[in-house]
Design an enzyme around this catalytic site. Structure first.
Site, PDB file in Angstrom:
ATOM      1  N   ARG A 242     -13.316 -18.210  47.415  1.00 39.34           N
ATOM      2  CA  ARG A 242     -12.711 -17.276  46.456  1.00 39.34           C
ATOM      3  C   ARG A 242     -13.504 -17.250  45.143  1.00 39.34           C
ATOM      4  NH1 ARG A 242      -7.907 -14.122  45.553  1.00 39.34           N
ATOM      5  NH2 ARG A 242      -7.227 -14.488  47.679  1.00 39.34           N
TER       6      ARG A 242
ATOM      7  N   GLU B 101      -1.157 -14.893  39.973  1.00 37.99           N
ATOM      8  CA  GLU B 101      -2.413 -15.487  39.519  1.00 37.99           C
ATOM      9  C   GLU B 101      -3.222 -14.638  38.536  1.00 37.99           C
ATOM     10  OE1 GLU B 101      -3.294 -15.914  43.743  1.00 37.99           O
ATOM     11  OE2 GLU B 101      -4.121 -17.872  43.296  1.00 37.99           O
TER      12      GLU B 101
END
Lengths: 160, 778
Positions: B311, B731
């Protein structure tokens, strides 16, 4: 073991405890008042804050025996007599002054102690007073807002 | 009844009254035992002897277990079975659990756990990124590399080039409620576990392995967590397995909660990173070619480090179109806590690497970094592009979506408009001028300002995790029982999903009972992670509610001889062929008509397909966007600093609950700014974490939050078909904290001529070093 007597949320209580028992443990394990939380175990985070004879105290930093004969108020004792939420509690709910809720009892108790001594604090005074209460979720904005609202000063923050 | 309402968190009234129960508050059966781990004192060694006599003899101790006493698998890894619950011959980090004490009280267990006498044959420990690079200590056979175009050629051909490197510190989660689990032994060896976890199915899976049971013999329940932030995605496994094993062996309920210091010593944190970069660009700062090398310090076990590092690579572009790009990622194995998931999951580190490059380019060219950002932004989403992505075929069209470094078309880019809106709202231009004026007239206090964007990919990159289930009952009195696989950690998931259920039945949300996550109600769930909670579970609950609603409609339609489509659920009523029933009456009629009022719902995210080895595909369903401006002031003599003001404009799509979403943004920013400023993890040269309590690890306090803090939601909806066109919000706002870091870089730059080369976290010490650097260069 020692017999410890105190008044908790207006009720006389009495229980046997080891001399080393912390007030928070006495409340949580002895009296099943689990609204007072243990966050950091070392008197930094404020999740365990209660009032002892009207003073804000971190209950993980005080022995139960030290509270012998004292008037102790915990989060469970903060609602109005009819069971409805107090002004401060209702303000935290209405103004979203919580997320995970773990710090909330300590925050409410801290706010109550502040407003007792200083009913109309400035926003800076609120922030300063909360130095010993950690919240990891909210970024504090809505906590401060809730306390300002509870002190009848929502305008002061809205004008920011 | 509209779904989008700023209602308070579902448990707010319980929280303010101290009535909300966390694991440690659940009343326990008589005879409940308490657990503590004995921990390793060294970072890397072979265990030559464990003398646990004193532990066994300590007051209140019932049993002491080592790896030899376990009934089943000695493993709590969420990935590759490389994480023993109790050390097996060798220790791999300082703080690793070696043995398990079972005692009559929490205190007795903790005291006894200190009495173990362990003999070690110490071995060299690999602690730092440099040591790991030197020893080539890594996970996977070599680096992962994603690339597009010809970065080397483009770098060589560019008019300007820079290179640099940034160290990015890790972060302790500091969920206010520490890790906790309670295991309750049942008949026939079954086990019930109450656990503070983001991933009940994983707990069920690991407990079943440890007890040699099929998953159907283990039930895990989670009502709420006192904060998670990724730290309870895999790090609760050890406690849950320990309590279950001890409960099996003793026949008593067993509870474990880590003391805060133990929690910080044992559990993993955010990965710290080093990111090196080389970039070539034109006179306007337009990037021609770029290469990133990322080193992630993963700790001793693999845990979730591979997808975290992936990621980070997937966010190395952040909001910018990189035509010719190469991203190299090394996943380093060290003798430290096993770094784990933390809000953003590698994305923040990758993104900071990119924003650092922009900052560096702007400094090199003497341009406003905002202009450099704008010239590098992805092309705006074509106004006519449908959700089908049909415009990809028009490749020659200059409105066609541009590709990320992993070859995914960016079809929904809205940062041009958002940036313009925020720059105007926050008066960026005038304030940047005012900051320059201030700095021209003040020698000691220097100010800085930065506007940074966020583009964050939404979906689990492990594609099969993008699924969710729900279970909904309507009772004959019209009350609704709602359950789904998501967990509540304070993010307001339960409230948002309850609003979805209420909207499907057109009833007041107060009629919807929110219930604890329970592996016996909804099986095979994914972690509540990757910001996916409301996207996945909202859709699953919607599907379950619609099944019940359609059954009720079909029944009432037949009764009234109308079409089912003509049965209307609105305002707490059901209208059919001229008749009007309350929802309660309609439920009762349906029950008496022998209609099933219970249904499951299921959802899987469409469109995602991804090859993580080649680095090609569509890992994300969509992107969430945001922009933030921070202004800071620092003291040139000490490096001390404050955030003066922050303005954020954030994209939550068509928000399900504006108040909850704004709360996520405010909290995310403060946590993100904390990561990059005051929160510093320090290990000594023996591998001992020296910052294992809030006394030494500085989490933002109420007074650290900016004096002026304006947060607004972008008025738009998700172009993809998500639940009511909302977007994930957990997030993405965390990365707005990057604006505070780069505002500090801007302020440091005002102290001299050189580039600040600021390292994260920008503690007062780090800021002061950067000031000395630019002064030296000036």
């Amino acid at each position: 073991m020692t017999k410890i007597n105190m008044t908790v949320n207006g009720r006389a209580v009495s229980a046997e405890a080891e001399d080393r028992t912390l007030l928070v443990e006495f409340l949580r394990s002895g009296l099943n008042l689990t609204g007072t939380h243990v966050g950091c175990d070392t008197s930094q985070c404020g999740a365990c804050l209660v009032h002892v004879n009207g003073e804000a105290v971190k209950s993980c930093t005080m022995l139960a025996a030290e509270a012998e004969g004292a008037e102790v108020t915990t989060i469970e004792g903060m609602a109005n007599a009819d069971g409805s939420l107090s002004t401060i509690q209702a303000a935290f709910q209405e103004h979203h002054g919580l997320q995970c809720g773990f710090c909330t009892p300590g925050m409410v108790m801290s706010a109550a102690a502040l407003l007792k001594d200083n009913p109309k604090p400035s926003e800076a005074e609120v922030r300063d007073y909360l130095e010993g209460n950690i919240c990891r979720c909210t970024g504090y904005h809505n906590i401060v807002k809730a306390i300002m609202a509870a002190s009848g000063q929502l305008d002061a923050i809205a004008a920011e | 009844m509209s779904v989008a309402r700023p209602l308070p968190h579902d448990a707010a009234a319980l929280h303010v009254a101290g009535q909300a129960r966390y694991v440690d508050d659940i009343p326990t059966p008589t005879g409940t035992l308490h657990l503590a781990f004995g921990l390793s004192d060294v970072a890397h060694a072979r265990i030559t002897a464990m003398d646990l006599t004193a532990v066994r003899q300590a007051a209140g101790v019932v049993a002491v277990l080592t790896c030899d006493d376990l009934p089943g698998a000695n493993d709590v890894s969420p990935s590759v079975h490389d994480e023993p619950l109790l050390a097996q011959g060798e220790v791999f980090y300082l703080g690793q659990p070696l043995f398990l004490v079972v005692a009559t009280s929490h205190l007795a267990a903790r005291k006894a756990a200190r009495l173990g006498r362990i003999s070690y044959d110490e071995r060299p420990a690999i602690l730092s990124i440099d040591q790991a690079i030197a020893a080539d200590s890594r996970f996977e056979e070599g680096p992962r590399i994603y690339s597009k175009g010809e970065p080397e050629r483009a770098l060589k051909a560019a008019d300007h080039r820079i290179e640099g490197q940034i160290e990015i510190g890790g972060q302790e989660h500091f969920y206010l409620e520490g890790q906790a689990a309670l295991a309750l032994p049942q008949e026939n060896d079954d086990m019930i576990v109450n656990c503070s976890t983001q991933h009940p199915t994983e707990i069920q899976h690991k407990v079943a392995e440890a007890l040699n049971l099929p998953m159907n013999a283990v039930r895990v329940e989670t009502r709420r967590m006192g904060g998670g932030f990724g730290g309870k995605e895999s790090q609760g496994n050890a406690l849950a397995v320990a309590t279950a094993v001890a409960a099996r062996l003793t026949g008593h309920a067993c509870k474990m909660r880590y003391d805060r210091d133990d929690d910080m010593m044992i559990t993993g944190k955010r990965h710290d990173f080093r990111i090196a970069y080389r970039a070539g660009f034109d006179d306007e700062g337009r990037i021609e070619g770029i290469e990133f090398t990322q080193w992630a310090r993963c700790g001793w076990a693999q845990d979730l480090s591979l997808p975290v590092a992936d990621r980070a690579m997937l966010h190395a572009d952040n909001a910018y179109h990189l035509k010719d790009v190469r991203i190299v990622s090394h996943r380093l194995k060290t003798h430290t806590q096993s770094a784990t998931a933390f809000r953003g999951f590698g994305g923040p580190q990758g993104m900071l690497g990119m924003e650092r490059v922009i900052d560096h380019i702007a400094h090199e060219l003497g341009r406003d970094p905002l202009n450099v950002r704008r010239v590098n932004y992805y092309r705006a989403a074509a106004a006519d592009a449908g959700a089908s992505g049909g415009s990809i075929s028009a490749k020659k069209n200059d409105r066609a979506p541009q590709l990320t470094p992993y070859h995914m078309p960016v079809e929904d880019f809205i940062l041009h408009e958002m940036t313009e809106a925020l720059a105007e709202r926050a008066d960026y231009g005038a304030r940047r001028h005012a900051v320059a004026e201030w700095n021209a007239h003040n020698r000691v206090l220097k100010k800085g300002i930065a506007l940074t964007p966020v583009k964050f990919g939404i979906s689990f990159t492990l594609t099969h995790l993008n699924q969710a289930g729900a279970l909904v009952h309507v009772y004959q009195d019209g009350s609704v029982h709602m359950n789904h696989g998501g967990t509540e950690m304070g993010q307001g998931l339960f409230q948002k999903v309850a609003q979805v259920a209420a909207a499907r039945f057109a009833v007041d949300p107060a009629l919807v009972k929110i219930t604890a996550t329970d592996t016996a109600k909804v099986p095979n769930t994914s972690a509540t992670a990757a910001s996916s909670g409301s996207d996945l579970n909202g859709m699953a609950v919607k599907a379950a509610c619609d099944t019940i609603r359609d059954r009720m409609a079909a029944f009432l339609a037949q009764e009234h001889q109308v079409e089912a489509a003509d049965v209307v659920f609105a305002d707490g009523e059901v209208r059919v062929g001229g008749a009007v029933y309350t929802f309660q009456e309609a439920a009762k009629r349906a029950y008496e008509g022998r209609v099933s009022l219970s249904a499951t719902g299921f959802y899987k995210t469409p469109k995602v397909a991804w090859d993580r080895i080649r680095g090609v595909g569509r890992p994300f369903f969509y992107f969430a966007y945001g922009v933030a401006v921070s202004e800071v002031v620092l003291d040139r003599m000490t490096g001390e600093n404050r955030i003066l003001r922050c303005d954020i404009l954030h994209d939550a799509g068509a928000s399900l609950n504006q108040a909850i979403d704004i709360g996520q943004i405010e909290g995310g920013y403060v946590q993100g700014a904390g990561w990059l400023t005051t929160e510093e993890l320090v290990w000594d040269d023996k591998g001992r974490l020296r910052t294992h309590a809030p006394s030494t690890y500085k989490i933002p306090a109420a007074s650290d939050r900016p004096g002026i803090f304006n947060v607004a939601l972008w008025d738009g909806e998700n172009r993809e078909e998500t639940i009511y066109r909302s977007k994930a919000v957990g997030e993405p706002p965390f990365m707005h904290g990057i604006s505070a870091f780069l505002a500090l870089s801007d302020a440091v730059a005002a102290c001299g001529a050189g580039y600040p080369d600021l390292q994260a976290p920008a503690t007062a010490q780090s800021v002061l070093q950067a000031i000395r650097r630019v002064e030296g260069d000036g």
